[in-house]
Design a protein around this motif. Structure first.
Motif, PDB file in Angstrom:
ATOM      1  N   GLU A  66       0.842  -1.197   0.000  1.00 23.73           N
ATOM      2  CA  GLU A  66       0.000   0.000   0.000  1.00 23.73           C
ATOM      3  C   GLU A  66       0.876   1.245   0.000  1.00 23.73           C
ATOM      4  O   GLU A  66       1.878   1.314   0.712  1.00 23.73           O
ATOM      5  N   ALA A  67       0.474   2.226  -0.803  1.00 22.84           N
ATOM      6  CA  ALA A  67       1.129   3.532  -0.833  1.00 22.84           C
ATOM      7  C   ALA A  67       0.067   4.608  -0.691  1.00 22.84           C
ATOM      8  O   ALA A  67      -0.999   4.522  -1.310  1.00 22.84           O
ATOM      9  N   ARG A 113       3.087   7.601   2.885  1.00 19.50           N
ATOM     10  CA  ARG A 113       3.069   6.393   3.711  1.00 19.50           C
ATOM     11  C   ARG A 113       3.201   5.167   2.817  1.00 19.50           C
ATOM     12  O   ARG A 113       2.500   5.027   1.807  1.00 19.50           O
ATOM     13  N   LEU A 114       4.111   4.260   3.178  1.00 20.28           N
ATOM     14  CA  LEU A 114       4.316   2.985   2.488  1.00 20.28           C
ATOM     15  C   LEU A 114       4.181   1.873   3.522  1.00 20.28           C
ATOM     16  O   LEU A 114       4.748   1.970   4.617  1.00 20.28           O
ATOM     17  N   GLN A 115       3.443   0.820   3.166  1.00 18.54           N
ATOM     18  CA  GLN A 115       3.302  -0.281   4.109  1.00 18.54           C
ATOM     19  C   GLN A 115       3.048  -1.581   3.367  1.00 18.54           C
ATOM     20  O   GLN A 115       2.584  -1.590   2.217  1.00 18.54           O
ATOM     21  N   VAL A 167       4.095  -3.848   8.299  1.00 19.52           N
ATOM     22  CA  VAL A 167       5.265  -3.001   8.519  1.00 19.52           C
ATOM     23  C   VAL A 167       5.173  -1.830   7.554  1.00 19.52           C
ATOM     24  O   VAL A 167       4.614  -1.946   6.455  1.00 19.52           O
ATOM     25  N   GLY A 168       5.703  -0.692   7.967  1.00 18.30           N
ATOM     26  CA  GLY A 168       5.635   0.460   7.078  1.00 18.30           C
ATOM     27  C   GLY A 168       6.313   1.671   7.665  1.00 18.30           C
ATOM     28  O   GLY A 168       6.913   1.625   8.751  1.00 18.30           O
ATOM     29  N   ALA A 169       6.203   2.750   6.927  1.00 13.48           N
ATOM     30  CA  ALA A 169       6.808   4.021   7.341  1.00 13.48           C
ATOM     31  C   ALA A 169       5.975   5.158   6.783  1.00 13.48           C
ATOM     32  O   ALA A 169       5.355   5.036   5.708  1.00 13.48           O
ATOM     33  N   VAL A 177       8.877  14.667  10.119  1.00 16.43           N
ATOM     34  CA  VAL A 177       8.613  13.535  11.007  1.00 16.43           C
ATOM     35  C   VAL A 177       8.666  12.239  10.201  1.00 16.43           C
ATOM     36  O   VAL A 177       7.947  12.090   9.211  1.00 16.43           O
ATOM     37  N   LEU A 178       9.533  11.325  10.634  1.00 15.53           N
ATOM     38  CA  LEU A 178       9.620   9.996  10.032  1.00 15.53           C
ATOM     39  C   LEU A 178       9.152   8.981  11.064  1.00 15.53           C
ATOM     40  O   LEU A 178       9.709   8.885  12.156  1.00 15.53           O
ATOM     41  N   THR A 179       8.089   8.240  10.712  1.00 17.98           N
ATOM     42  CA  THR A 179       7.504   7.255  11.614  1.00 17.98           C
ATOM     43  C   THR A 179       7.605   5.872  10.996  1.00 17.98           C
ATOM     44  O   THR A 179       7.046   5.627   9.923  1.00 17.98           O
ATOM     45  N   GLY A 180       8.332   4.997  11.643  1.00 13.46           N
ATOM     46  CA  GLY A 180       8.352   3.594  11.241  1.00 13.46           C
ATOM     47  C   GLY A 180       7.478   2.785  12.179  1.00 13.46           C
ATOM     48  O   GLY A 180       7.372   3.097  13.373  1.00 13.46           O
ATOM     49  N   PHE A 181       6.815   1.773  11.652  1.00 14.01           N
ATOM     50  CA  PHE A 181       5.925   0.996  12.506  1.00 14.01           C
ATOM     51  C   PHE A 181       5.889  -0.463  12.093  1.00 14.01           C
ATOM     52  O   PHE A 181       6.112  -0.825  10.934  1.00 14.01           O
ATOM     53  N   VAL A 182       5.628  -1.311  13.079  1.00 12.78           N
ATOM     54  CA  VAL A 182       5.384  -2.726  12.859  1.00 12.78           C
ATOM     55  C   VAL A 182       4.231  -3.123  13.753  1.00 12.78           C
ATOM     56  O   VAL A 182       4.161  -2.717  14.916  1.00 12.78           O
ATOM     57  N   GLN A 183       3.309  -3.906  13.204  1.00  8.45           N
ATOM     58  CA  GLN A 183       2.106  -4.276  13.941  1.00  8.45           C
ATOM     59  C   GLN A 183       1.737  -5.716  13.616  1.00  8.45           C
ATOM     60  O   GLN A 183       1.668  -6.104  12.446  1.00  8.45           O
ATOM     61  N   ALA A 184       1.502  -6.494  14.661  1.00  8.24           N
ATOM     62  CA  ALA A 184       1.029  -7.866  14.506  1.00  8.24           C
ATOM     63  C   ALA A 184      -0.422  -7.933  14.938  1.00  8.24           C
ATOM     64  O   ALA A 184      -0.774  -7.492  16.043  1.00  8.24           O
ATOM     65  N   ASN A 185      -1.268  -8.477  14.077  1.00 12.77           N
ATOM     66  CA  ASN A 185      -2.692  -8.637  14.367  1.00 12.77           C
ATOM     67  C   ASN A 185      -2.954 -10.109  14.700  1.00 12.77           C
ATOM     68  O   ASN A 185      -2.548 -11.003  13.950  1.00 12.77           O
TER      69      ASN A 185
END
Length: 944
Positions: free
Chosen positions: A397-398, A491-493, A507-509, A592-600
């Motif tokens: 996703e972009a 945003r890229l994920q 995962v994304g930023a 602002v640079l935000t990196g993220f990782v999420q487990a569902n």
């Protein structure tokens, strides 16, 4: 406590009583059962699709798709629309989200029930609005002010029209929005987390909507205070049109909507300067500025969406939003300098409990005001989102977003008086006064304030000498602040579906770049005929304006805007001799640079289904502020540019767990570390240098001749560790009960602190010697921590759940209690701005067979309000509790040649609740008493 209980009872019991009363006119049980049976088929299909969605936006889209599919499948079946459809959709999204959220959904395309999205949001549990000019303007969440919240549009952060971060929601037409989700607990992939919560406004998705729809609405509006000023009407209108369609293959969809508003607001306002010490140790009013104000709000909004899904693997959406908001105001009143002016309190006054409540002033040289405000804001926001299924289990996703704002303002003050420079002379100027129990003062003047031969264009108080060059030069003033704000994001994920306990990993930023600037200017107006006093030319005069609400039958009224535009004043920039105008300016840049990782996860633990998410955001911020150091040297302002900034990285873990204890019964838990950046005006690094020549020989820093009010571009954000728990029970169609609590431990708080500062780089203003170059700077800094905690309860009760005879009736209700404890240094704990301990909402409705009746009330207890002071500065004053009552009734034709046509009558602020602020924790010491009147609207809608 008795007052609270009475207000809370009125808020919740009144709509409930209305709902019960309406039940007396319910249709026959047999008919209700038939309708309920028909509705069940469509609703169950909609609910099945909704429960398959994994997020609030996905749930909203699924709800639209299911509703369309159900309607096609049902044929002649009755499909729930309007209020009940909105409730069903909102409850389904709340139920299916893994976070703790609140949701509002439009009843139909272009048909949110309130005048603005802000008013709709204020009905949600734990949310409250602060009114501006009688309309809901900004939203507090869980007692935290708008600067501690974030507002998104379709998942993208939005710029703001004020000089800080809080988004003014009345700039977003409710007719163009499909709903909103308020995230009280975040997940790691939510961009725009904030201490209070995150509001995500949403526009329609045409492919999810699933069918061609055209909706048109027009309403007329009137304010019952009447035409308070001759040049602004008390009547207006609203118009909206929306068109949604898709191609035959269902691969390309489009939506476009336009909304136009010309809305009147009116205000009778009493304003006090303050209450200094007076005779015999009693407090006494320092001065007053009562006036009548008329507003005409013109807003044009345009929304467009293009959605393309050529296959199951590719889905792309482009959406755009544009709004132009124009606020034209006329304010006419009389400013009375009393204890802080040239007035004398005569013997024979009355004092009660330490406050002078009645008496007579003499020698009062009043300043008559004919003011004009022109305020224009232009907002543009656009986004492009693309999802691509690289494999059956991997989705890329972009998302590209951009928003910008430009706001300009002309705030014109024009003065009339009996003579230049407190020239009272030998006229009898007795001014009797008596404080009223419900707020404000009644005056009894000896002068005729409606006499244009007595009151002339002049500087009655000698308020300004234009830097010492021209005495008594201020015949008027004009403020012209300009705000620019722009924000771009990318945003890229990637989301990978998995087997087992962990169902997917994302995962994304996200990278965003924001630049906001304030250019604050003010100009003294001096009459072209200076130093002579100038009678108002007869061709500019209006009939006198009534100030009966303060006991004054009339005052001189004229077209001050045309008189100003016709070149009758010379302008002198106040910044030439006042440093505050220079260091108010700022430019703040944030990257602002935000990196993220999420487990569902989603798994049965024994017999209990458990789902939720766990994740981490890493937020790196590069901030920079630019402003000026400014000081007066030799009667002229000298300024020095200054730029400063900082970089920091914060780690924000989050956890959301939902356990379904039984069918439709959920226990939710959320924990997170959250962030809210400092206000924009706090990040400006400049300040105004002050020098007290009487202290020039002191060496003690606490008695230094030097001082400075200073911003701080190195401020770190407010951080908090938060915990939430909620118990929810869902039943029937759109029914639920929820109770919960939250706790936020603030890691820091931002407030002004005095620190040592070296003034070596600054000139001694008079050129003399000085014993020290050290002094104190009063600077915004991060300081001690605090806490915010509270409890919430809400319910949606469709009465058909209890008996088919009451099908169509229902009640929505919510209440919350919030408390904070924050210290600024060693001082006593303060109330956080915007926090009301008690907030309650209640709505009772009836909707069936085309009829629609609804009454809503919202209550908030007293709170610390932030209001505009001089030169855009913020003043903090206590605001009284308030109960706002709104109602509407309508009918929509469901068959025959008029199918789709609806008629509607709405009333807002039906109890004419004032907005009241006061000083010193004493409700008698009124700062502002603002009476807005009631607004009524009547109109028609057509949907086909």
């Amino acid at each position: 406590m008795k007052n609270f209980a009475r207000s809370l009872y009125a808020t919740t019991a009144s709509p409930v009583a209305l709902g019960l009363a309406l039940s007396l006119i319910a249709t026959s049980p047999a008919h209700a059962q038939d309708a309920a049976a028909d509705t069940t088929t469509a609703a169950e299909k909609a609910q099945a699709a909704q429960e398959a969605a994994a997020s609030a936006q996905d749930a909203a889209a699924a709800a639209q798709q299911a509703a369309a599919a159900a309607q096609n499948a049902a044929g002649e079946d009755i499909v729930v629309t309007g209020i009940r459809a909105s409730i069903n959709s909102s409850v389904a999204q709340k139920r299916n989200n893994t976070s703790i959220v609140e949701v509002i959904s439009a009843e139909d395309i272009g048909k949110l029930p309130d005048l603005s999205i802000a008013e709709s949001l204020s009905r949600l549990p734990g949310l409250a609005t602060q009114r501006l000019d009688g309309r809901a303007n900004v939203v507090s969440i869980r007692g935290l002010a708008p600067d501690f919240t974030t507002t998104l549009l379709n998942g993208r952060e939005q710029v703001s029209a004020n000089n800080n971060r809080g988004v003014e929601l009345d700039q977003y037409p409710s007719e163009l929005l499909n709903g909103a989700v308020v995230y009280k607990t975040p997940d790691a992939s939510l961009i725009g987390q904030a201490l209070g919560g995150t509001i995500d406004m949403q526009t329609v998705r045409p492919l999810a909507h699933g069918k061609r729809t055209v909706a048109v609405g027009i309403r007329g509006e009137v304010n019952d205070l009447g035409k308070l000023n001759p040049d602004i009407s008390n009547k207006g209108y609203r118009f909206n049109i929306s068109y949604i369609d898709q191609n035959a293959d269902g691969t390309l969809g489009w939506a476009i909507g336009y909304a136009r508003m010309k809305s009147p607001t009116a205000e009778e306002r009493f304003n006090a300067w303050g209450y200094p010490g007076g005779p015999d140790g009693n407090l006494i009013i320092g001065g007053a500025k009562p006036y009548v104000k008329s507003n005409e709000l013109n807003r044009d909004g345009l929304m467009g969406v293009l959605e393309f899904q050529p296959s199951d693997r590719v889905h792309t959406t482009i959406d755009g939003y544009w709004s132009r908001f124009k606020d034209d105001q006329r304010l006419r009143g009389i400013e009375f300098p009393l204890a802080w002016g040239n007035s004398t309190l005569l013997p024979g006054y009355t004092a009660e409990d330490g406050l002078v409540t009645s008496g007579t002033w003499s020698g009062t040289e009043a300043v008559m005001r004919n003011d004009v405000v022109h305020r224009t804001s232009n907002i543009f926001a656009a986004g492009w989102n693309t999802k691509f299924m690289a494999t059956e289990r991997l989705t890329l996703e972009a998302d590209l977003g951009y928003s910008k704002l430009k706001k300009t303002e002309e705030n014109l003050e024009i003065y009339l008086g009996t003579g230049r420079g407190q020239n009272v002379g030998d006229r009898e100027t007795a001014l009797g006064f008596e404080m009223r129990n419900n707020g404000g003062i009644i005056f009894n003047p000896s002068l005729d304030y409606a006499d244009p031969n007595l009151f002339v264009i002049t500087d009655p108080q000698g308020w300004n000498s234009c830097g010492g060059a021209v005495p008594n030069c201020q015949d008027g003033f004009v403020n012209t602040p300009k705000i620019r704000d722009q924000l771009a994001s990318l945003r890229l994920q990637a989301t990978q579906e998995l087997d087992g306990f962990i169902k997917s990993v994302r995962v994304g930023a996200n990278y965003s770049s924001r630049k906001k600037s304030l250019d604050d200017r003010g100009f003294v107006l001096t009459s072209e005929n200076y130093p002579a006093d100038t009678p108002v030319p007869s061709d500019y005069l209006y009939d006198p304006v009534s100030l009966d609400f303060i006991g004054i039958p009339g005052m001189v009224s004229f077209d001050s805007w045309e008189y100003y535009k016709d070149g009758n004043y010379t302008l002198t920039d106040e910044a030439d001799w006042t440093p505050g105008r220079i260091f108010n300016d700022y430019t703040v840049r944030e990257k602002v640079l935000t990196g993220f990782v999420q487990a569902n996860f989603d798994q049965d633990l024994g017999q209990v289904p458990v789902r939720g998410n766990v994740g981490l955001q890493i937020v790196h911020t590069d901030q920079e502020g630019s402003s000026f150091y400014a000081q007066v040297v030799g009667g002229q302002t000298e300024s020095t540019p200054v730029t400063d900034g900082d970089k920091y990285t914060e780690f924000l873990p989050s956890l959301n767990v939902t356990a379904e204890l039984a069918q439709g019964t959920f226990l939710r838990f959320g924990a997170a570390r959250m962030l809210a950046r400092a206000r924009m005006d706090q990040l400006r690094p400049g300040g105004g240098v002050n020098f007290d020549s009487s202290r020039r020989n002191n060496t003690d820093i606490n008695a230094s001749p030097w001082s400075l009010d200073l911003g701080n571009a190195k401020l770190r954000p407010l951080m908090a560790k938060t915990f939430d728990i909620a118990f929810e029970k869902y039943f029937g169609k759109g029914g639920y009960v929820s109770v919960g609590g939250f706790y936020k431990r603030l890691e820091n708080w931002i407030y002004r602190q005095s620190t040592e500062f070296d003034f070596t780089e600054f000139e001694v203003p008079d050129g003399g010697t000085v014993a020290t170059r050290l002094g104190l700077a009063n600077q915004w800094q991060n300081g001690r921590a605090g806490k915010v905690y509270g409890f919430e309860a809400s319910a949606s009760l469709p009465f058909s759940t209890f008996t088919p005879a009451l099908d169509g009736f229902g009640v929505l209700a919510s209440g919350s209690y919030t408390k904070s404890r924050v210290r600024e240094g060693g001082a006593d704990p303060i109330s956080m701005p915007g926090l009301s301990r008690w907030v309650a909402n209640g709505t009772a409705y009836y909707e069936k067979n085309g009829f629609q009746v609804r009454a809503s009330a919202r209550y908030r207890s007293k709170f610390l309000a932030e209001v505009s002071g001089l030169s855009l500065a913020r003043d903090r004053v206590m605001a009284k509790s308030e109960v706002i009552l709104d109602a509407q009734v309508g009918y929509t034709f469901e068959s025959g040649p008029l199918t789709g046509l609806g008629v509607l009558l709405q009333g807002s602020n039906l109890t004419n609740e004032p907005f009241v602020t006061y000083y010193n924790d004493d409700p008698r010491q009124i700062r502002d008493y603002q009476n807005y009147g009631r607004n009524f609207m009547a109109g028609v809608t057509y949907r086909f």
